[in-house]
Design a protein around this motif. Structure first.
Motif, PDB file in Angstrom:
ATOM      1  N   ALA A 211       0.851  -1.185   0.000  1.00  0.00           N
ATOM      2  CA  ALA A 211       0.000   0.000   0.000  1.00  0.00           C
ATOM      3  C   ALA A 211       0.882   1.228   0.000  1.00  0.00           C
ATOM      4  O   ALA A 211       2.087   1.146   0.185  1.00  0.00           O
ATOM      5  CB  ALA A 211      -0.887  -0.023   1.241  1.00  0.00           C
ATOM      6  N   GLY A 212       0.250   2.329  -0.212  1.00  0.00           N
ATOM      7  CA  GLY A 212       0.955   3.582  -0.003  1.00  0.00           C
ATOM      8  C   GLY A 212       1.485   4.235  -1.253  1.00  0.00           C
ATOM      9  O   GLY A 212       1.301   3.764  -2.372  1.00  0.00           O
ATOM     10  N   CYS A 213       2.203   5.286  -0.971  1.00  0.00           N
ATOM     11  CA  CYS A 213       2.448   6.343  -1.945  1.00  0.00           C
ATOM     12  C   CYS A 213       3.813   6.208  -2.592  1.00  0.00           C
ATOM     13  O   CYS A 213       4.474   5.182  -2.482  1.00  0.00           O
ATOM     14  CB  CYS A 213       2.387   7.661  -1.181  1.00  0.00           C
ATOM     15  SG  CYS A 213       1.240   7.652   0.219  1.00  0.00           S
TER      16      CYS A 213
ATOM     17  N   THR B 143      -2.457  -1.731  -3.745  1.00  0.00           N
ATOM     18  CA  THR B 143      -3.429  -0.646  -3.889  1.00  0.00           C
ATOM     19  C   THR B 143      -2.681   0.673  -4.093  1.00  0.00           C
ATOM     20  O   THR B 143      -1.468   0.745  -3.927  1.00  0.00           O
ATOM     21  CB  THR B 143      -4.266  -0.492  -2.606  1.00  0.00           C
ATOM     22  OG1 THR B 143      -3.371  -0.213  -1.537  1.00  0.00           O
ATOM     23  CG2 THR B 143      -5.089  -1.719  -2.292  1.00  0.00           C
ATOM     24  N   GLY B 144      -3.431   1.702  -4.410  1.00  0.00           N
ATOM     25  CA  GLY B 144      -2.907   3.062  -4.425  1.00  0.00           C
ATOM     26  C   GLY B 144      -1.768   3.266  -5.409  1.00  0.00           C
ATOM     27  O   GLY B 144      -1.721   2.653  -6.481  1.00  0.00           O
ATOM     28  N   CYS B 145      -0.849   4.140  -5.024  1.00  0.00           N
ATOM     29  CA  CYS B 145       0.254   4.457  -5.937  1.00  0.00           C
ATOM     30  C   CYS B 145       1.258   3.322  -5.998  1.00  0.00           C
ATOM     31  O   CYS B 145       2.060   3.255  -6.938  1.00  0.00           O
ATOM     32  CB  CYS B 145       0.894   5.772  -5.530  1.00  0.00           C
ATOM     33  SG  CYS B 145      -0.234   7.128  -5.913  1.00  0.00           S
TER      34      CYS B 145
ATOM     35  N   SER C 273      -7.687   1.563  -5.316  1.00  0.00           N
ATOM     36  CA  SER C 273      -7.059   2.818  -4.898  1.00  0.00           C
ATOM     37  C   SER C 273      -6.658   2.700  -3.428  1.00  0.00           C
ATOM     38  O   SER C 273      -6.893   1.673  -2.791  1.00  0.00           O
ATOM     39  CB  SER C 273      -8.045   3.960  -5.101  1.00  0.00           C
ATOM     40  OG  SER C 273      -9.103   3.824  -4.188  1.00  0.00           O
ATOM     41  N   CYS C 274      -6.072   3.778  -2.873  1.00  0.00           N
ATOM     42  CA  CYS C 274      -5.610   3.641  -1.482  1.00  0.00           C
ATOM     43  C   CYS C 274      -6.784   3.491  -0.517  1.00  0.00           C
ATOM     44  O   CYS C 274      -6.638   2.878   0.528  1.00  0.00           O
ATOM     45  CB  CYS C 274      -4.669   4.778  -1.095  1.00  0.00           C
ATOM     46  SG  CYS C 274      -5.285   6.423  -1.441  1.00  0.00           S
ATOM     47  N   VAL C 275      -7.953   3.999  -0.898  1.00  0.00           N
ATOM     48  CA  VAL C 275      -9.102   3.833  -0.003  1.00  0.00           C
ATOM     49  C   VAL C 275      -9.583   2.370  -0.005  1.00  0.00           C
ATOM     50  O   VAL C 275     -10.326   1.940   0.869  1.00  0.00           O
ATOM     51  CB  VAL C 275     -10.244   4.806  -0.410  1.00  0.00           C
ATOM     52  CG1 VAL C 275     -11.089   4.256  -1.535  1.00  0.00           C
ATOM     53  CG2 VAL C 275     -11.116   5.168   0.762  1.00  0.00           C
TER      54      VAL C 275
HETATM   55  S1  MSK Z   1      -2.946   8.717  -4.139  1.00  0.00           S
HETATM   56  S2  MSK Z   1      -2.343   8.704  -0.446  1.00  0.00           S
HETATM   57  S3  MSK Z   1      -0.009   9.199  -2.891  1.00  0.00           S
HETATM   58  S4  MSK Z   1      -1.319   6.057  -2.451  1.00  0.00           S
HETATM   59 FE1  MSK Z   1      -4.144   7.512  -3.171  1.00  0.00          FE
HETATM   60 FE2  MSK Z   1      -1.143   7.695  -3.890  1.00  0.00          FE
HETATM   61 FE3  MSK Z   1      -0.641   7.787  -1.337  1.00  0.00          FE
HETATM   62 FE4  MSK Z   1      -2.008   9.655  -2.427  1.00  0.00          FE
END
Ligand code: MSK
Length: 636
Positions: free
Chosen positions: A446-448, A476-478, A527-529
């Motif tokens: 997970a995570g960005c 998930t997410g980025c 997505s991250c959610v």
């Molecule tokens: S967009 S919270 S940089 S995963 Fe969900 Fe990406 Fe992290 Fe934003």
């Protein structure tokens, strides 16, 4: 720039020098300019919660060891962390609240351009929330589910846990969390409680504050869970779909519209309308009509549900505009760099903000509401078509990089694939293969992205190591964006990197599910959610085995964590019992007490714990060791 490689993404490495040559500033430039970053901030020992300060603790012990009010490093670090969790939870809470309110309006019969796409799922949710949907009209069910969800934002009795937390976890986990006093009864109240207890002159006991943080993280989990499930009801349950990722998905002869942010309420309508307005784009000279692409998690949402290609993930969002080929970027909430509006000066791109609480100076603001979503989307597409007409062809540089990605593995999609192997008992093939060791364990990425490390490098390095060790991977997410861009969500990646037994299992399931080959190496869960989709699956496995989540050989990893939301997600992953890896040193190490609680002592309370390891190869070794420890605990 420093010697650290900026990114392993070839599109980034193609565009960054072009940006630099043209004098266009990006996040990488600003990161360099920010160095050296504040050491007090990095350690978490800077306190800015009152105007007597700012105060900071001397980490070497020579200077002040207490803030002006007397708060020590432990208190300051714990307060800062809890506030980050509260902010992350607030972001997810607002997202979930918005979706739940929309469902309520639909249930009440208001004229909105949305409909209930997944009646069966809505009824299942109603059952799960003990609402007895049998014989009820679907609008009535929608209303009751929405109200039960909104109750999680309004309940005043603190002894009654949030519906979505109580009904989605194992019974033993719920019992443990209630016993610890960290089960939220009301998402908004829990966030407010953290903001209060961390106010000047309130809670000074670091461990007590951290417990408040765990409660905040579970409020985050609750908001996320209902966001995802109710979004599925409105927009469809993701199913496997083949698409593409990276900036090569932009088209020279199309009106390119990038949707960016997190909330699918607007992007879904933009996607619908783009199909209808395609001819208008062609009339404007765009031979290929309208090409919608995604960025960050709105990108993940539309990729999972519609197969819309993903242009890029968080860190390289500015570079999408540097291609000179994006005619409009439509943003909703969260993870949107304000610098996008400045890029508008160099290119023809319309940067369009849409949410009342998320404006950017210099951007065009077109306020979105559910009632006017169709008109809003039409205006956005018109602005994009007009911008296309102004596009300066000499500035167009679309990198020729894109990878195939098979995405859309919701919990339901995973179960559907497994049911092709065993229709009577879909979880059995998964559990049997975990028990016999063909699958060593499961890892959720997970995570960005975070500039402190080479973009995407940690994700891909850890994943390849885990694959070799036969670990089944979800993302998930980025992080999912990273895997998609680098070709790890393909059948070829499974052939190339999966250990023999994992490959065999993924092939059996993939073939049975009609994919003519294995499942992709990393399963895109959204997505991250949508991290709660992985919990959904883990809870089903735990319930089937009759154990709690902290016994499962399941780990989480956020190799490039950045956002407050990621802090909240990581904390609930730990609270639910998962060993959770961070590839970025969290801003807590100025307090040995807080560090010790989060990495060791917390294990005795909830089973999960944080592991911090910045070297991705060593991180993989630690994750495998954590999985093996769990397997030993289960005697398998
Ligand atoms: S967009 S919270 S940089 S995963 Fe969900 Fe990406 Fe992290 Fe934003």
């Amino acid at each position: 720039m420093s010697n650290m490689k900026t990114s392993i993404d070839p599109a980034v490495n193609y565009l960054l020098p072009l940006a630099q040559k043209a004098g266009i500033e990006t996040a990488w430039d600003r990161f360099e300019a920010m160095k050296p970053q504040c050491g007090f901030g990095e350690l978490g020992i800077c306190c800015r919660i009152c105007w007597k300060g700012p105060c900071r603790i001397d980490p070497f012990g020579n200077g002040p060891q207490k803030g002006i009010c007397g708060a020590d490093a432990d208190t300051i670090v714990a307060r800062n962390l809890a506030r980050m969790i509260a902010a992350g939870a607030a972001a997810h809470a607002e997202h979930g609240h918005h979706v739940a309110l929309t469902l309520l309006e639909i249930g009440e019969g208001h004229a909105l351009p949305y409909k209930i796409k997944e009646e069966k799922k809505l009824r299942n949710i109603a059952e799960r929330l003990n609402l007895n949907p049998e014989g009820k009209d679907i609008k009535q069910v929608a209303k009751e589910v929405a109200l039960a969800s909104l109750e999680d934002f309004s309940r005043q009795k603190s002894s009654i846990p949030c519906n979505w937390a109580k009904e989605t976890l194992t019974a033993s986990r719920v019992e443990k969390l209630v016993e610890l006093g960290v089960m939220p009864h009301n998402i908004h109240a829990t966030i407010a409680e953290i903001m209060h207890r961390t106010h000047v002159g309130c809670d000074a006991d670091a461990v007590n504050i951290l417990l408040g943080g765990l409660k905040g993280a579970l409020a985050d989990y609750t908001g996320m869970y209902l966001s995802t499930e109710l979004s599925d009801v409105l927009f469809g349950i993701p199913e496997p779909v083949v698409t593409a990722a990276n900036l090569g998905v932009l088209k020279e002869d199309a009106v390119n519209i990038a949707v960016h942010g997190h909330n699918p309420l607007l992007s879904e309508i933009v996607c619908d309308l783009a199909i209808k307005m395609n001819e208008e784009a062609k009339k404007a000279g765009a031979k290929e009509g309208i090409n919608i692409v995604g960025i960050c998690c709105t990108g993940n949402e539309v990729m999972m549900r519609r197969g819309i290609p993903l242009a890029t993930n968080y860190l390289s969002q500015e570079l999408a505009l540097v291609t000179g080929a994006v005619d409009a970027i439509v943003v909703d909430v969260q993870c949107i760099m304000p610098s996008l509006a400045a890029l508008k000066e160099c290119f023809h791109t319309e940067v369009i903000t849409t949410m009342p609480g998320n404006k950017i100076p210099g951007a065009t603001h077109l306020e979105f509401s559910e009632e006017t979503a169709l008109e809003n989307a039409a205006k956005i597409i018109k602005l994009a078509i007009d911008a296309y007409k102004r596009r300066d062809r000499s500035k167009v540089n679309i990198p020729d990089y894109k990878e195939t990605a098979i995405v859309g593995f919701s919990a339901e999609a995973v179960l559907a694939a497994l049911s092709k192997v065993n229709p009577e008992d879909p979880l059995k093939p998964l559990i049997d293969n975990i028990v016999n060791g063909n699958i060593l364990g499961i890892a959720l990425f997970a995570g960005c992205n975070n500039l402190r490390v080479t973009q995407d490098h940690n994700f891909t390095t850890i994943a390849k190591e885990l694959a070799r060790n036969n670990v089944l991977m979800l993302a998930t997410g980025c992080g999912a964006g990273a895997f998609a861009k680098h070709g790890l969500m393909t059948q070829e990646a499974t052939e190339a990197y999966a250990g023999d037994s994992l490959k065999e299992v993924l092939t059996v399931i993939g073939e049975a599910a009609g994919l003519n080959g294995p499942l992709p190496l990393v399963l895109h869960m959204g997505s991250c959610v949508d991290n709660t989709r992985a919990v959904n699956l883990a809870v089903a496995v735990a319930n089937k085995l009759g154990v709690d989540l902290d016994k499962l050989p399941v780990v989480a990893s956020a190799p490039e964590a950045m956002a407050e939301k990621a802090v909240a997600i990581g904390t609930w992953a730990v609270t639910l019992g998962l060993p959770t890896h961070l590839g970025i040193v969290p801003q807590v190490i100025g307090s040995p007490l807080v560090t010790e609680v989060l990495t060791e002592k917390i294990k005795d309370l909830v089973g999960g714990y944080f592991m911090v390891e910045t070297d991705p190869k060593k991180a993989a070794v630690k994750l495998v060791a954590a999985i093996k420890e769990r397997r030993e605990g289960l005697g398998i």
